[in-house]
Scaffold this motif. Structure first.
Motif: not given
Lengths: 316, 302
Positions: A153-159
């Motif tokens: 999820v973090l990869q999707y949002i921030f990257a």
């Protein structure tokens, strides 16, 4: 218990645990491998002659007790064996990958210290029911979130979406690359640190010396910073030290999600190709670090706080 | 909320404070019982879903259909299809059985070993006690996922080995809890009373010590089921747990890694399913701690 005896006692205990750990791993390798290590190393299509040669080289033709002796004496010479896959010394491979894992672990530990204790302090100072309810709920969610899902999820949002942070890899040890994996790794433990530091700090704030400080005119927050915080820190510090080991071992999935070239990811690849010496060697190194750090913290606290020496130690 | 008055006031009027805390205590007891009932209902809901899956009109969770790969949610497939054209909803529901089974079986095994080891430590004399507790220390020094990796490397991946790995490293906490709980229950007066009345050792253990020593294990056990479900998901995510083509939430996430942008329906539902399931067991453990603890008389408002 006098300090020196306490230290000796803890060191002996550590030695027992380490030898036990080594024995458990030895038994895992030699009793649980279907067929034997030579078969696993050479695969199903090995010739009987090749198997016999390797068995002899590995000492597998000897009785279990002798093998245990050989295993221990190798370990005493810091020889962890040779990887089946990479044909290199296991110790060398581990040393190559350990720095990346420690780098990630220390970063996560810093995050969890700052945010966990900060969260605990906020809850102590602002005793609002709603804030506490929100905090308990979000803490539980952090505990229940699987690391890999949080990572994705973090990869999707921030990257992918915002494009402000790199998606994976170390980017030549760019600090920006460290942020997402460190946050992912620290999330669940931050909730635990917050809960422990809140309850420890709140209990300290109920003591009469805080009342005395308040009577002298200090505000709650001044009393907390100047007096309660220091006295409430021991359980939090112990937990943080244990966490160092937990994170070190728990970094594996985070490292896999973020293609982080650490020991956990390497161990995973080794486990996939059933490279038993490499897996066992790296598990042994991680567990040893964990046990040594815990003992060290116990000794330091025993030194600082006589109450610990009298009891069973901070870790129970 | 930084009002200097409240703390002083309650302390200067001890009588009223006591009364207040008693009322607050009873309210807290009632609300913690309600929490426990709610948590139990949610767990029952999960179990009901898992049990009824074979009866529901679902598509085959394993049958591939390469004409309909990675289709978004729509009429034919409510939750879309995965990279092999399998119905995502069906896989999600079938995977709930895997998760619950792993949670219950692995923790059941760990509990059984823990009860035996903890009971032996409490009753077996100091030599047995210190041996078993050092054993517990040794097993506790393995982070569970690392220990599991070592076992999976040796035994090979698969669901049965997930049970073994989790139980292998999960028993020590149960053993420690049961041991200390037995030791403290045995000191209580009603045990002495039973002995005076002539009850045999076996009867005292089975009727009095055992039931009263299980309380801390119940709340820890509920959380441990959540932990085991997370561990299974993690192991399956790194392909060391449940094997293809069987459905498991961890495996579903692993198969759709890197698909977040193109097909979020492959990533979000299994992630949420794991989180919610684990959350329910954490809630159950927490509620059980509050409701079963006789010393918990008030809400923890400090």
């Amino acid at each position: 218990m006098p300090p020196n005896r306490f230290i000796l006692h803890r060191l002996l205990q550590m030695l027992v645990v380490l030898i036990g750990t080594i024995t458990v791993l030895f038994l895992v390798i030699y009793l649980m491998v279907p067929g034997d290590a030579a078969q696993v190393a050479l695969g199903d299509h090995a010739t009987p002659e090749a198997l016999d040669t390797l068995r002899h080289e590995l000492g597998l033709d000897q009785p279990l007790w002798n093998q245990y002796g050989i295993y221990l004496s190798r370990l005493a010479h810091l020889d962890l064996g040779t990887s089946y896959e990479l044909k290199r010394s296991v110790g060398g491979i581990i040393l190559d990958h350990l720095p990346a894992t420690i780098y990630l672990t220390v970063a996560a530990l810093i995050l969890e210290t700052v945010f966990g204790i900060g969260w605990g302090m906020l809850l102590t100072l602002r005793r609002s029911r709603r804030l506490r309810a929100i905090s308990v709920a979000s803490g539980a969610v952090l505990l229940a979130l699987p690391v890999f899902f949080l990572g994705l999820v973090l990869q999707y949002i921030f990257a992918s979406r915002l494009g402000i942070l790199p998606i994976s890899g170390t980017g030549g040890w760019n600090p920006l690359n460290l942020i997402l994996p460190a946050v992912t790794l620290a999330a669940a433990q931050t909730a635990i640190i917050a809960a422990v530091s809140r309850s420890s700090l709140s209990a300290e704030m109920e003591k009469s010396y805080i009342l005395a400080a308040r009577a002298r005119g200090l505000t709650r927050s001044q009393a907390m910073w100047r007096h309660a915080f220091r006295n409430s820190f021991a359980p939090v510090a112990t937990l943080l030290a244990i966490d160092f080991g937990t994170l070190l071992g728990g970094a594996m999935i985070t490292e896999i999600v973020f293609s982080w070239p650490g020991l956990g990811r390497m161990t995973y690849f080794a486990a996939e190709s059933r490279d038993v010496p490499l897996v066992v060697g790296s598990v042994l190194v991680l567990v040893t670090i964990f046990v040594i750090v815990n003992t060290g913290v116990d000794i330091i606290y025993g030194w600082l706080d006589p109450r610990v020496r009298a009891g069973e130690g901070v870790n129970g | 909320m930084d009002s200097p008055g409240t703390y002083l006031e309650t302390n200067l009027a001890p009588g009223s404070a006591l009364l207040e805390s008693d009322i607050a205590g009873r309210q807290a007891k009632r609300s913690s019982n309600r929490l426990l009932v709610a948590a139990l209902l949610m767990v029952m809901g999960l179990v009901l879903i898992a049990l009824s899956v074979p009866l529901l009109p679902l598509q085959d969770p394993i049958a591939t259909d390469y004409d309909h790969m990675a289709e978004p949610p729509g009429a034919g497939h409510l939750f879309g299809t995965d990279l092999h054209g399998r119905d995502q909803l069906s896989r999600l529901l079938w995977a709930s059985r895997t998760s619950l089974l792993v949670g219950v079986v692995a923790i059941g095994l760990a509990l059984l070993v823990g009860l035996i080891a903890g009971g032996a430590a409490a009753y077996g004399g100091s030599l047995v006690d210190s041996f078993l507790m050092r054993m517990a220390d040794i097993f506790l020094s393995f982070p569970i996922i690392l220990g599991a990796i070592a076992i999976m490397a040796v035994l090979g991946p698969g669901r049965r080995n997930v049970f073994i790995a989790i139980a292998f490293f999960g028993w020590p906490v149960f053993a420690r809890l049961f041991r200390s709980s037995v030791l403290s229950v045995r000191k209580l007066n009603f045990i002495a009373a039973a002995r005076v009345l002539g009850a045999s050792d076996a009867r005292i253990f089975l009727r009095h010590v055992l039931p009263n020593s299980l309380t801390p294990l119940v709340s820890y056990g509920a959380m441990a089921v959540g932990g085991a479900i997370l561990a299974e998901a993690g192991l399956s995510f790194i392909n060391l747990g449940v094997q293809r083509p069987n459905p498991s939430w961890g495996l579903m996430l692993s198969e759709s890694m890197g698909m977040f942008e193109q097909s979020p329906w492959l990533v979000i539902p299994p992630g949420i399913a794991i989180t919610v399931t684990v959350l329910i067991f954490i809630l159950l453990g927490d509620a059980a701690t509050r409701a079963l603890d006789p010393l918990n008389s008030g809400p923890d408002t400090r």
